[in-house]
Design an enzyme around this catalytic site. Structure first.
Site, PDB file in Angstrom:
ATOM      1  N   GLY A   1       1.780   5.850   4.201  1.00 37.87           N
ATOM      2  CA  GLY A   1       0.709   6.369   5.047  1.00 37.87           C
ATOM      3  C   GLY A   1      -0.580   5.578   4.943  1.00 37.87           C
ATOM      4  O   GLY A   1      -1.619   6.008   5.424  1.00 37.87           O
TER       5      GLY A   1
ATOM      6  N   GLY B   1       0.843  -1.189   0.000  1.00 34.94           N
ATOM      7  CA  GLY B   1       0.000   0.000   0.000  1.00 34.94           C
ATOM      8  C   GLY B   1       0.873   1.231   0.000  1.00 34.94           C
ATOM      9  O   GLY B   1       2.039   1.178   0.387  1.00 34.94           O
TER      10      GLY B   1
ATOM     11  N   GLY C   1      -1.274   2.919   6.424  1.00 34.69           N
ATOM     12  CA  GLY C   1      -1.635   2.367   7.735  1.00 34.69           C
ATOM     13  C   GLY C   1      -1.056   0.993   7.981  1.00 34.69           C
ATOM     14  O   GLY C   1      -1.471   0.304   8.904  1.00 34.69           O
ATOM     15  N   LYS C   2      -0.074   0.599   7.185  1.00 33.41           N
ATOM     16  CA  LYS C   2       0.502  -0.743   7.323  1.00 33.41           C
ATOM     17  C   LYS C   2       1.237  -0.895   8.659  1.00 33.41           C
ATOM     18  O   LYS C   2       1.002  -1.843   9.404  1.00 33.41           O
ATOM     19  CB  LYS C   2       1.469  -1.018   6.168  1.00 33.41           C
ATOM     20  CG  LYS C   2       0.854  -0.788   4.785  1.00 33.41           C
ATOM     21  CD  LYS C   2       1.827  -1.044   3.670  1.00 33.41           C
ATOM     22  CE  LYS C   2       2.980  -0.053   3.604  1.00 33.41           C
ATOM     23  NZ  LYS C   2       2.587   1.325   3.286  1.00 33.41           N
TER      24      LYS C   2
ATOM     25  N   GLU D   1       8.981  -3.855   6.222  1.00 31.51           N
ATOM     26  CA  GLU D   1       9.954  -3.417   5.215  1.00 31.51           C
ATOM     27  C   GLU D   1      11.350  -4.025   5.450  1.00 31.51           C
ATOM     28  O   GLU D   1      12.311  -3.292   5.688  1.00 31.51           O
ATOM     29  CB  GLU D   1      10.025  -1.888   5.169  1.00 31.51           C
ATOM     30  CG  GLU D   1       8.656  -1.299   4.930  1.00 31.51           C
ATOM     31  CD  GLU D   1       8.697   0.102   4.333  1.00 31.51           C
ATOM     32  OE1 GLU D   1       9.766   0.517   3.871  1.00 31.51           O
ATOM     33  OE2 GLU D   1       7.640   0.747   4.313  1.00 31.51           O
TER      34      GLU D   1
END
Ligand SMILES: Nc1ncnc2c1ncn2[C@@H]1O[C@H](COP(=O)(O)OP(=O)(O)OP(=O)(O)O)[C@@H](O)[C@H]1O
Ligand SMILES: [Mg+2]
Lengths: 334, 327, 435
Positions: A67, A64, A69-70, A204
């Site tokens: 920002g 996504g 929301g992950k 990440e």
């Protein structure tokens, strides 16, 4: 235990879901089931997930735009943040209100987007810290070395084994602070594995890792699956996601907008619309702003105001534009 | 100037009760800050509780001296809970502010007229020595050599204090080489990371706060043993002196706090003798002897600044193991 | 202070040295004249004294508190077992001698005359002051009057506390530093005012001069210490401990120069004007409140309306982003330090009137209240600090309605801890981000 999968395409796990692949679709064997999870910051709804299930024994990618929301969802699921509403279960246990360390003990470990290597501990100490149920971690039994010596030796053996796999064994006595950014990412992941988790959540993992290392990192992630763990990871680089993910969940503005296997999700209109936009050919890993701070609405407003008044964004011009009698004016207000 | 007297006075600070007391408190602070990263600025409060716990249990409740020490330690444990429960979950700087505030509360409560019957308010407490002195195993008389000549009571206080200090140092050493110490050091580096590895960070911090707090209380007891308990001693400056000692010796070391305390008091003792002597013999013009005596506290402040800026690992600390790499 | 950033480094260093040399030169001049005035035996070093004997029904009364105040001097003492007291004063003149009726035994009051008398040492070197005590019930002020008076006092204190707290909060916001030397910056203003009035400057010149010097002090600290440390990239905890060292250093420099006594500024402790009931307010109090209010409004305007003010808030919000957007962070931080210094200095002067008195370690007292106010309002937000200060000020003064005044700070500090329990990010702060 090293894998040779770098040369060939990894084996994808399929048949994870029941019915059509749509946001919130039920899974055959879910490890996490979340319902109605929301989290707001001020007026901003950072996470608003109606229903989502994470499949067991597979690699799931959470993608996504910035920002979306992950990270916030990660924080909520792991007990690092408290949601406004919602319930979720891990392996059949309800996790609402359970503190983060208990969640981790149940076998759901995570890494952080901004790496958290414990700088003044050596690499080996970092690893040992990951092991669970250590007798010597009790304040009273810690005083008597015979009580924990044997366990310590076992833990060290395991740590060295994993370090060797991550090619960090030669650095075992270095302070973690002396490692490179990519090596720290590796260490953080290796450390998480020390607890033999059921679900590994990686925020990440590839960010900042040099291309030479990414391949081996991918292999490590694939290995986790072979060893029977489930993986949920956040990634901006679409090539990686396509390469290793069995399932992809797409978030945008706090919601889950699409789910499916990598190939189909990339074609999904909602995804292209919400996320990829017109830049589908651009490697999104490059676009990601990995700066430490997040722009809040207030800062943006302030900066906009300042810009509007100054009419410049160039810093040197700003200094030149600033009359020095400003200081004197401040004094006058007394 | 009488150099012999000055040097002899200075040397006596090597094993003075003050030195031992400060070393104990600094060791407690090493557990808090050096190993656990807890910014405790309320060490004076822990020390006050130790000293008052000891004196009050003897004077008001008629307990034996060893029970007084236990009460002092118990009081500091309760204090640690009161401090820790609201703040250990919060950011580090909140703990700093809350601990310094709580220590002031403790001092004000011991100073106020309200509890005069028990605390004797600003005048403090004395005359609780009987029990401790009765337990003195050393023979009567004055003995020793050179500057270290004391009477039986003087030796008893010093040896008892040094005994406590050795036990405390041994405990710290055992704890910090164990997996428990590893978790604590991990928390110092990044508590969220440690939490993500399944450790109950709050419990570890609380344990560290309690252990260090007990050492602080014992320091207070040793401070009180030979003399009296006066509330004006337990001001924030006391806490800051302990910090200076800790950072001088090396924050994340076992012997650093002890070495720091010895150096601190020997230098302070030296200056308190030599500066007024220099002033009165005209070597420091424009300065009264009182001013000359004040000068050494100015040096303490300066020393603290210089240590933290230029040698943050202290004397015994490892250059690579800077306690302050965090931004 | 024209274009400070263009001053080359060596010249700047020399300016700083010169500044301190002048400062301490002036202090040395007066340390000769101002001897410390506090000892167990009050004022025995002076040639003149007031004395008396407090008896009731021919029985001496012990521990009755007597205060002598006047000519910029104040001292108090408790009567001994024989009911005797003696207070030395530095010079001849008229003083107010007050017997604290609260310290008399139950049912005993000052029967004839007032508990507070004007008395003059004119021809002789001493003066005997005696009180006629009798049976009776003390006239107490009504609860409502007390409440109003304490509220006004609390507002006054809260406002002057806000001056210090807003500065400290701006410093925290822009640099991340919890400045433990802020209390000493408050004392600095008071000490400078004392110095200038001792140099016979009239009040209207001395006080503003002291505020200006305090601003310069803030600038000097930033240029000479904090900025080099920022450049060096020293960690936040480390800098905080440096500020502790600095606080010790400055505090004992004050002790060195002014000694351990308490000093009054001209006009301190003057009689109040009766407003209504038994509520009184002195002219100084009124001026103090008005000054604080005006300066705080000016600050608010500065923060909200001016470019630098907005930049300040932007940096507090997100330093790296603000720097990336072309704000000259160093310049803003310097201005913040100057402002914080001047505000703290002003707070120090007003506080010297409020307490009343100037003492070398007065800063340590207010530092905790400043921190309390900042935490209460939410770390790093200037408006939070203002709100927090008013709450702390009111709390400290109003709590004396129920608890003895020697533990009035305890209430405020307990509330501080309580607030952290319930609302850890303070009243106006926000939560931090994880991960
Ligand atoms: N503690 C916080 N306070 C205020 N806002 C927050 C906080 N944490 C997150 N946010 C906001 O919530 C939104 C989601 O943030 P989040 O970090 O979850 O995004 P993300 O999907 O992980 O982004 P990225 O890919 O850039 O890491 C953002 O708008 C962010 O500014
Ligand atoms: Mg993220």
């Amino acid at each position: 235990m090293s894998s040779n999968s770098s040369s060939q395409s990894p084996v994808k796990t399929t048949g994870l879901h029941i019915g059509d692949a749509a946001p919130g679709v039920a899974k055959v064997d879910p490890i996490i089931i979340a319902d109605n999870v929301t989290r707001t910051f001020g007026g901003l709804k950072a996470v608003d997930v109606e229903h989502v299930e994470i499949p067991r024994g597979a690699i799931t990618a959470l993608i996504g735009p910035n920002g979306a929301g992950k990270t916030t969802l990660f924080n909520l699921l792991t007990g690092f943040d408290k949601p406004d509403t919602g319930t979720w279960t891990f392996d059949g246990t309800r996790l609402n209100g359970i503190p983060a360390f208990r969640v981790a003990r149940m076998g759901q470990v995570r890494t952080f987007q901004l790496t958290k290597a414990l700088g003044l501990l050596t690499v080996l100490e970092n690893m040992k810290l990951g092991a669970q149920k250590q007798t010597g971690e009790n304040v009273f039994s810690s005083l008597l070395k015979p009580l924990w010596r044997k366990q310590e030796v076992e833990i060290e053996e395991r740590a060295m084994e994993i370090l060797a796999r991550f090619k960090l064994d030669t650095k075992k006595d270095d302070f973690a602070a002396s490692l490179s950014g990519g090596q720290r990412k590796l260490l953080e992941m290796a450390r998480a594995l020390m607890s033999s988790p059921k679900l590994v959540m990686l925020d990440e993992p590839m960010a900042g890792v040099n291309p030479a290392l990414t391949q081996s990192l991918l292999d490590h992630i694939l290995n986790l699956k072979t060893e029977g763990m489930s993986v949920l990871f956040v990634e901006h680089d679409m090539h990686m996601v396509r390469h290793i993910a069995d399932w992809v969940i797409v978030m945008a503005e706090g919601r889950i907008v699409a789910e499916g296997d990598p190939e189909t999700v990339m074609q999904d209109a909602a995804v292209i619309d919400a996320y990829l936009g017109s830049h589908q050919d651009v490697d999104l890993g490059v676009v990601t702003g990995r700066i430490s701070g997040e722009k809040t609405a207030e800062v943006e407003d302030l900066l906009a105001e300042i810009d509007a008044e100054v009419g410049l964004t160039d810093s040197s011009a700003y200094i030149a534009d600033t009359p020095t009698d400003d200081t004197a004016k401040e004094e006058d207000t007394k | 100037m009488d150099w012999e007297a000055i040097l002899s006075n200075t040397a006596s600070w090597l094993i003075s009760p003050e030195t031992i007391a400060y070393a104990l408190a600094a060791l407690g602070l090493a557990v808090h800050f050096g190993y656990g990263g807890l910014l405790n600025f309320g060490m004076a409060g822990f020390m006050a509780l130790g000293a008052y716990g000891y004196a009050i249990s003897i004077l008001t409740f008629g307990l034996p001296w060893w029970a007084g020490i236990l009460v002092g330690c118990l009081a500091s444990v309760v204090f640690a809970f009161i401090l820790g429960i609201p703040t250990l979950r919060l950011r580090a700087d909140y703990l700093a502010i809350v601990t310094i505030a709580a220590a002031e509360i403790v001092r004000l409560l011991f100073t106020t007229q309200v509890f005069d019957a028990v605390t004797n308010s600003a005048d403090g407490l004395g005359n609780y020595h009987e029990g401790f002195r009765a337990a003195n195993p050393f023979p009567e008389g004055t003995y020793g050599f050179g500057p270290w000549t004391y009477n039986a009571n003087g030796w008893w206080v010093r040896i008892f204090g040094i005994g406590l200090l050795i036990i405390a140092a041994l405990l710290v050493w055992l704890l910090m080489r164990s997996p428990w110490g590893r978790v604590l050091k991990g928390i110092r580096e990044d508590e969220d990371a440690v939490r993500a590895l399944g450790k109950n960070v709050f419990a570890y911090k609380m344990q560290a706060l309690i252990i260090g707090g007990i050492f602080g209380a014992l320091g207070g007891v040793v401070f009180a043993l030979p003399s009296a308990v006066v509330p004006s001693v337990y001001v924030t400056s006391l806490t800051f002196f302990i910090w200076t000692i800790l950072l001088l010796g090396g924050a994340a070391t076992v012997f650093g706090p002890i070495l720091g305390a010895v150096i601190f008091w020997v230098i302070m003792g030296f200056l308190s003798n030599v500066l007024p002597a220099m002033a009165s013999s005209g070597l420091l013009p424009f300065m009264s002897t009182t001013q000359a005596a004040t000068l050494r506290f100015i040096f303490v402040g300066l020393a603290l600044m210089l240590i933290v800026i230029f040698r943050p690992q202290g004397i015994l600390g490892n250059k690579k193991e800077l306690t302050f790499v965090k931004q | 202070m024209s274009s400070p950033h263009s001053v080359p480094a060596p010249r700047r260093a020399r300016t700083i040295l010169l500044f301190f040399a002048l400062l301490f030169g002036a202090l040395i001049l007066q340390s000769a004249s101002a001897a410390p005035a506090q000892a167990d035996e009050v004022g025995t070093e002076y040639d003149f004294y007031f004395a008396g004997n407090v008896k009731y029904d021919s029985e001496p009364l012990e521990d009755v508190n007597i205060t002598v105040e006047g000519n910029g001097y104040k001292a108090d003492v408790d009567t001994d077992a024989e009911g005797k007291w003696k207070i030395g004063v530095p010079e001849k003149g008229t003083y107010t001698v007050t017997l604290d009726e609260e310290t008399l035994p139950e049912g005993v009051i000052v029967a004839e005359g007032s508990a507070s008398v004007e008395s003059e040492i004119a021809l002789t070197n001493s003066k005997i002051v005696n009180y006629f005590l009798g049976e009776g019930v003390r006239e107490t002020t009504s609860f409502f009057d007390q409440f109003v008076e304490r509220t006004v006092n609390g507002l006054n204190f809260g406002l002057l506390l806000a001056l210090a707290a807003v500065g400290a909060s701006l410093v925290f916001g822009t640099t991340g530093l919890s400045n433990f030397a802020h209390g000493e910056m408050v004392t600095f203003g008071a000490v400078m005012a004392l110095m200038f009035t001792n140099l016979q400057l009239p009040l209207w010149a001395a006080l503003p001069a002291a505020v200006v010097m305090s601003g310069v002090f803030g600038y000097v600290l930033d240029t000479g210490l904090w900025r080099p440390l920022r450049r060096k990239g020293i960690g936040i905890v480390q800098v905080m401990i440096v500020s502790i060292g600095l606080s010790l250093l400055i505090r004992y420099v004050y002790l060195y120069f002014i000694g351990g006594g308490t000093y009054q500024l001209p006009g301190a402790g003057e009689a109040g004007i009766n407003l209504f009931g038994s509520v009184t307010l002195s002219i100084t109090d009124m001026i103090s409140m008005a000054t604080s209010a005006v300066v705080l409004l000016a600050m608010a305007w500065w923060l909200v309306r001016t470019r630098t003010g907005k930049a300040t808030r932007a940096i507090s919000d997100n330093p790296s982003l603000a720097a990336a957007s072309g704000i000259d962070v160093d310049r803003v931080v310097r201005i913040v330090w100057i402002l914080a210094g001047a505000l703290a200095g002003l707070a120090g002067i007003l506080w010297a009137y409020f307490r009343p008195g100037i003492k070398w370690d007065m800063g340590t007292q207010i530092l905790l209240l400043v921190f309390g106010a900042i935490v209460l309002g939410g770390l790093g937000t200037a408006f939070g600090a203002l709100l927090g200060s008013l709450i702390v000020g009111l709390l400290v003064e109003l709590s004396t309605l129920w608890i003895p005044s020697d533990i009035k700070y305890v209430g405020a500090l307990v509330v501080l801890i309580g607030v952290l329990l319930v609302k850890p990010q303070g009243l106006l702060g926000r939560k931090e981000r994880i991960g």
